[in-house]
Structure formats: structure tokens, C-alpha cells
Design an enzyme around this catalytic site. Structure first.
Site, PDB file in Angstrom:
ATOM      1  CB  SER A  15      -0.933   0.024   1.208  1.00  0.00           C
ATOM      2  OG  SER A  15      -1.621   1.266   1.241  1.00  0.00           O
ATOM      3  CE  LYS A  66     -11.005  -0.901  -2.313  1.00  0.00           C
ATOM      4  NZ  LYS A  66     -10.856  -0.151  -3.580  1.00  0.00           N
ATOM      5  N   GLY A 129     -15.930  -4.879  -9.897  1.00  0.00           N
ATOM      6  CA  GLY A 129     -16.096  -3.883  -8.848  1.00  0.00           C
ATOM      7  C   GLY A 129     -15.481  -2.536  -9.215  1.00  0.00           C
TER       8      GLY A 129
HETATM    9  P1  ATR Z   1     -12.336  -5.657 -10.006  1.00  0.00           P
HETATM   10  O1  ATR Z   1     -13.026  -5.601  -8.685  1.00  0.00           O
HETATM   11  O2  ATR Z   1     -10.913  -5.196 -10.008  1.00  0.00           O
HETATM   12  O3  ATR Z   1     -13.127  -4.983 -11.078  1.00  0.00           O
HETATM   13  P2  ATR Z   1     -13.222  -8.275 -10.823  1.00  0.00           P
HETATM   14  O4  ATR Z   1     -14.569  -8.063 -10.227  1.00  0.00           O
HETATM   15  O5  ATR Z   1     -12.529  -9.584 -10.670  1.00  0.00           O
HETATM   16  O6  ATR Z   1     -12.178  -7.216 -10.331  1.00  0.00           O
HETATM   17  O7  ATR Z   1     -13.353  -7.939 -12.385  1.00  0.00           O
HETATM   18  C1  ATR Z   1     -12.292  -8.105 -13.261  1.00  0.00           C
HETATM   19  C2  ATR Z   1     -12.701  -7.567 -14.636  1.00  0.00           C
HETATM   20  O8  ATR Z   1     -11.593  -7.717 -15.530  1.00  0.00           O
HETATM   21  C3  ATR Z   1     -13.855  -8.310 -15.276  1.00  0.00           C
HETATM   22  O9  ATR Z   1     -14.587  -7.409 -16.074  1.00  0.00           O
HETATM   23  C4  ATR Z   1     -13.128  -9.352 -16.139  1.00  0.00           C
HETATM   24  O10 ATR Z   1     -13.897  -9.828 -17.240  1.00  0.00           O
HETATM   25  P3  ATR Z   1     -14.955 -11.050 -17.021  1.00  0.00           P
HETATM   26  O11 ATR Z   1     -16.142 -10.457 -16.306  1.00  0.00           O
HETATM   27  O12 ATR Z   1     -15.259 -11.526 -18.387  1.00  0.00           O
HETATM   28  O13 ATR Z   1     -14.222 -12.079 -16.182  1.00  0.00           O
HETATM   29  C5  ATR Z   1     -11.990  -8.505 -16.647  1.00  0.00           C
HETATM   30  N1  ATR Z   1     -10.825  -9.272 -17.102  1.00  0.00           N
HETATM   31  C6  ATR Z   1      -9.912  -9.911 -16.332  1.00  0.00           C
HETATM   32  N2  ATR Z   1      -8.967 -10.484 -17.108  1.00  0.00           N
HETATM   33  C7  ATR Z   1      -9.288 -10.187 -18.397  1.00  0.00           C
HETATM   34  C8  ATR Z   1      -8.703 -10.485 -19.681  1.00  0.00           C
HETATM   35  N3  ATR Z   1      -7.570 -11.207 -19.773  1.00  0.00           N
HETATM   36  N4  ATR Z   1      -9.316 -10.018 -20.771  1.00  0.00           N
HETATM   37  C9  ATR Z   1     -10.442  -9.296 -20.683  1.00  0.00           C
HETATM   38  N5  ATR Z   1     -11.051  -8.982 -19.520  1.00  0.00           N
HETATM   39  C10 ATR Z   1     -10.486  -9.421 -18.392  1.00  0.00           C
END
Ligand code: ATR
Length: 262
Positions: A15, A66, A129
Site C-alpha cells: 500500500s 471493501k 467492482g
Molecule cells: P475488479 O473488482 O478489479 O473490477 P473483478 O470483479 O474480478 O475485479 O473484475 C475483473 C474484470 O476484468 C472483469 O470485467 C473481467 O472480465 P470477465 O467479467 O469476463 O471475467 C476482466 N478481465 C480480467 N482479465 C481479463 C482479460 N484477460 N481479458 C479481458 N477482460 C479481463
């Protein structure tokens, strides 16, 4: 005695919040101490309650707590209710209050870059999120149309369903990553792709004038492609500073200038 603050998470070593808050305190002349607090994965509530029982003034909350912080609050701001996640806690009249400053942090960062948000069409890639937390503040700052594009289209559609009542003045729509097309003032990468080292491919049919990557300090194929197109870009350090400034403003009623800390 100086005011006591902490950031709670698991892990917490990474952090940057203590150094940011100490820098704001020096700049604004406020006497405070801000520490990292590691809570066990099953021990968020006990650790948070202990901090306030010992006279803590305010606490930032980071991954993975969170949503638990949100569930504990007696009083929530509108933007925290919409985000369904809380990153800023304080006690007021004996009640735990919660806010979410991530979205305003992004707005402040974009404004510090002098990128316009009024009457804009935005594309946000990702529907997790991170996206949920920023839509309402972006609309309040003037965005008129927001497309949420996601690898899993159904998740983007679900998020829009959840958010549309909260933002009646903006037009929200969903797209799959393959469908990505159109011309946007700003495209924001809110996926965790660059955090996990994955590539994100932007189709030629997608045009945009500015590109913002929410992650920072990691290689980003999203930013590489935006730079190839010659548009202004930024990674997410400004958003990190922006959310910290917004927490600091809530707790200390003084707002440091973001541009002083970039
Ligand atoms: P956060 O709270 O950081 O938003 P999360 O809820 O795990 O984390 O969401 C991650 C986001 O990144 C999602 O929109 C995910 O797409 P999916 O809903 O299809 O899983 C997206 N994401 C993660 N890795 C990805 C990749 N390699 N290509 C495209 N989208 C990705």
C-alpha cells in the site's frame, strides 16, 4: 495527540496510502499518523473495531475487505451505496460511516490531466467492482453516454441493470469485447488484465481520443495500443492519489491539490 489513521487489507505491504497521506499532511500542516494494518482474512471486523475503539479517526479499506466494510456501515454515502463497496471509514455520533472515493479519485485524475468530461461519450472496459465504483461519479462529472464492454457480456448487462436507476441522466449500454466499435472521448481500462499480465486487444473499429489505464506500474497492452494510435494516455497513479485526496478531504476538511502529488 496526533490524529490516527490506517489502511487495512490483506496483503497490505504494497500500500502507498501511508506515504500519500503523510505527504498531504505535511503540505496542509495537519498532525497525523497513518499506518498499514494487516487483518487476517477472517478478521476484518474485529481489527477494524479495535482500531476505532482505540481512538482511530479514519480508516481506508483495501482488497479484499471493501464489501465487508460496506456491510458494517450504519451510514453510507450515495456513491458508496451504488458502489456496494467502501474504502473510507470514520466514526460520527457513535456510528460507523462509509464512503467510496475511488470514482471521485478517477474523476479528479482525469480533470488534472485537463481531459474534458462534460457531455462526453465514454467506454469502460471491464464490468467488475472497479467499474461499478466509477460510473456514478463519472456521470456526476458530466459523462452523457457510457458503454460498458466486457469479455463476459452478461456481466456488463447485469451491471447496467443495477446502475441505470442511479444515473437517469446518462445513457448506459453494454458491448462484448469482440463487438467493440464506435468513437469515444475517453476509453478507460477497468479490467484486471494488465494486473495479471494478460493482453487486451483493441479492434481497429474502435476509435478514441484519450486512454486511461486504472492499473499502474505494470506493462499494459491497452496503453501500448493507445500510444500507437497517438492519443494522450495515463496510467492509474493519478486515480490512486485522487482517491486518497478525497478520503483526506472527508476526514480533515482540507483538500490537497492533486497536481502537487503526481
Ligand atoms: P475488479 O473488482 O478489479 O473490477 P473483478 O470483479 O474480478 O475485479 O473484475 C475483473 C474484470 O476484468 C472483469 O470485467 C473481467 O472480465 P470477465 O467479467 O469476463 O471475467 C476482466 N478481465 C480480467 N482479465 C481479463 C482479460 N484477460 N481479458 C479481458 N477482460 C479481463
Amino acid at each position: 495527540m496526533s490524529k490516527q489513521f490506517a489502511v487495512i487489507g490483506h496483503p497490505i505491504e504494497q500500500s502507498r496510502s501511508p506515504e500519500l497521506h503523510h505527504a498531504f499532511a505535511t503540505k496542509t500542516g495537519i498532525d497525523l499518523t497513518y499506518v498499514k494494518r494487516l487483518a487476517p482474512l477472517d478478521g476484518f471486523v474485529a481489527s477494524m473495531e479495535e482500531f476505532f475503539a482505540q481512538g482511530g479517526t479514519g480508516m481506508n479499506v483495501t482488497v479484499p475487505f471493501k464489501e465487508q466494510a460496506f456491510a458494517q456501515c450504519a451510514v453510507l454515502t450515495a456513491r458508496a451505496q451504488i458502489a456496494k463497496a467502501v474504502n473510507t471509514l470514520w466514526m460520527e455520533n457513535g456510528q460507523l460511516h462509509g464512503d467510496n472515493t475511488d470514482g471521485q479519485g478517477l474523476v479528479n485524475a482525469i480533470q488534472a490531466l485537463d481531459w474534458n468530461l462534460k457531455n462526453t461519450q465514454l467506454l469502460i472496459i471491464g464490468a467488475g467492482g472497479a467499474t461499478r465504483g466509477v460510473v456514478y461519479p463519472l456521470v456526476q462529472a458530466g459523462a452523457k453516454k457510457i458503454v460498458i464492454a466486457n469479455r463476459t457480456l452478461a456481466r456488463a448487462e447485469q451491471l447496467i441493470n443495477d446502475l441505470k436507476e442511479a444515473v437517469p441522466t446518462a445513457e448506459l449500454s453494454a458491448m462484448s469485447l469482440e463487438q467493440l466499435a464506435g468513437n469515444f472521448d475517453i476509453v478507460i481500462n477497468a479490467t484486471s488484465a494488465s494486473l495479471s499480465g494478460d493482453a487486451l486487444v483493441l479492434p481497429e473499429a474502435l476509435q478514441f481520443q484519450h486512454a486511461y489505464e486504472m492499473a499502474y506500474g505494470k506493462p499494459s497492452s491497452f496503453l501500448d495500443q493507445a500510444k500507437t494510435r497517438g492519443v494522450p494516455t495515463s496510467e492509474g497513479f493519478g486515480m490512486l492519489v485522487g482517491q486518497a485526496i478525497e478520503s483526506f478531504r472527508i476526514w480533515n476538511t482540507v483538500e490537497p491539490n492533486l497536481k502537487d502529488f503526481l
